[in-house]
Scaffold this motif. Structure first.
Motif: not given
Ligand SMILES: [Zn+2]
Length: 421
Positions: A342-354, A397-404
């Motif tokens: 239930g916490t897979s959103v962290r992958e989106f955050l990491r992709m954007v961070e990179y 989420p296109v502006e702020q990925i953490d909306a996901l």
């Protein structure tokens, strides 16, 4: 008792597509991942589990159930192409779960896990290895398909192919006691072919191959992973899978194991943190997908990392940035199960961070995922004819990925599983 049970079930499932019944979603903003456009004031009409019309002027039938998402951002249901629903974070520590847990218990844990993924917005999963829980992933997939338990649509790989002493072997145990290994030990091409047939017989949708070892097999100085397959091995696996119209996913950190996998025709490379330029180039040429699973290699507590881990994390980031530039097809995959479901959103955050644009990260979990799974006709976008896999979030989420992180609505095949407006 029966009434209480029915009530409990009705809180989970809200079937909105009784035969001939329509559902109309009033969406304030709808992200079209193809164009990147945010479409305003759309009406999405759903019937029999599929989207039948979408647009600003869609006519709402008189008998339709109306869902108001006018203040939300609506997206296609997300696709995670690398999960382990039968694995739990605690299984990564202490005794391996093949020793400490029954398969029945692990399956019950899997039921809880898939519900969490669904509520986090993931409507399709490719589950890559039951990690010692045998064919429990097939049971989970089928129970979801039969509406016995709520969960995402699953494509499962059952056990995986490995070699003796390679990845997914139990280690450090008394050799005088027979304990099953989590993966299938296939030390010859004949054994690989026979095992694929057994897995297909019992319900595998995908074949997973361990083409390199795991962290303990990486040379701490050269960062060379142990190679588990020859080109001929991979070709034999891919050909046998093809007979059954299945694709192959190869766990491959890099080196010759990854190169052999790409040349041998696997559809996706998993992890790939140590992929070299030559293999990345081959992946572009052959259209091989990559599920980088960035997040799983970065512990929550950075101070807990070893020197080797820090080196590998740095290489993973470099490889990801290089692959983006070179045009490798990057599909969203998390390795969830190694960490909290239930916490897979962290992958989106990491992709954007990179350095990936949020829109491209969303594309990797919609259009690209659908393409990897050969399901472009059914999932990955909000379009007439596709499954009504629709989620909504607070924010853009296109502006702020953490909306996901703020998924407030989830529909899969026209059935609402979450609606916290
Ligand atoms: Zn994995």
């Amino acid at each position: 008792m029966r009434q209480a049970l029915l009530h409990a079930l009705s809180c989970i499932f809200v079937p909105l597509f009784l035969f001939g019944q329509s559902t109309a979603i009033k969406a304030g903003k709808v992200l079209d991942p193809k164009t990147g456009n945010m479409l305003l004031n759309q009406i999405i009409l759903v019937e029999s589990g599929r989207i039948v019309a979408t647009g600003p002027n869609t006519v709402i039938p008189g008998n339709a159930t109306v869902i108001d998402l006018s203040s939300k951002t609506v997206l296609p249901g997300l696709i995670d192409c690398h999960t382990h629903e039968l694995l739990q974070p605690e299984d990564e520590r202490g005794f391996p779960p093949v020793i400490s847990k029954s398969q029945a218990f692990r399956t019950i844990q899997g039921v809880a896990a898939v519900k969490k993924e669904l509520e986090a917005g993931f409507t399709t999963l490719r589950d890559l290895d039951s990690e010692g829980a045998g064919f429990a992933d097939v049971a989970l997939r089928d129970a979801i398909n039969q509406n016995i338990v709520p969960g995402p649509r699953m494509l499962v790989s059952t056990l995986s192919l490995t070699i003796t002493a390679g990845h997914m072997n139990n280690t450090g145990l008394n050799p005088d006691i027979q304990i099953p290994d989590p993966a299938s030990l296939t030390d010859s091409r004949d054994a690989m072919i026979a095992e694929i047939r057994r897995q297909v017989k019992y319900g595998a949708d995908w074949i997973k191959l361990y083409a390199t070892g795991t962290m303990r097999h990486v040379d701490p100085v050269t960062l060379e992973p142990v190679n588990q397959v020859s080109l001929e091995d991979v070709q034999a696996v891919v050909n046998e899978a093809k007979r059954w119209r299945k694709d192959v996913a190869a766990h491959a950190y890099g080196g010759p194991g990854a190169k052999n996998s790409v040349l041998g025709g696997v559809r996706s490379i998993e992890h790939g943190m140590l992929l070299d330029d030559e293999t990345l180039k081959l992946m572009v040429e052959k259209g091989t997908f990559w599920c980088p699973t960035l997040g799983t290699y970065v512990p929550d507590n950075a101070s807990e990392t070893t020197e080797l881990q820090r080196k590998i994390i740095a290489r993973h980031k470099e490889t990801f940035q290089k692959a983006m530039k070179m045009g490798v097809k990057i599909a969203f995959g998390t390795d969830v199960g190694a960490y909290e479901h239930g916490t897979s959103v962290r992958e989106f955050l990491r992709m954007v961070e990179y350095g990936m644009k949020p829109l491209d990260a969303i594309r990797s979990a919609t259009l690209r995922g659908a393409e990897l799974l050969r399901m472009e006709k059914d999932i990955g976008a909000i379009e007439a004819g596709k499954y009504a896999d629709i989620i909504a979030v607070d924010g853009n989420p296109v502006e702020q990925i953490d909306a996901l992180k703020r998924v407030v609505f989830v529909m899969k095949e026209g059935v609402v599983y979450k609606n916290f407006k």
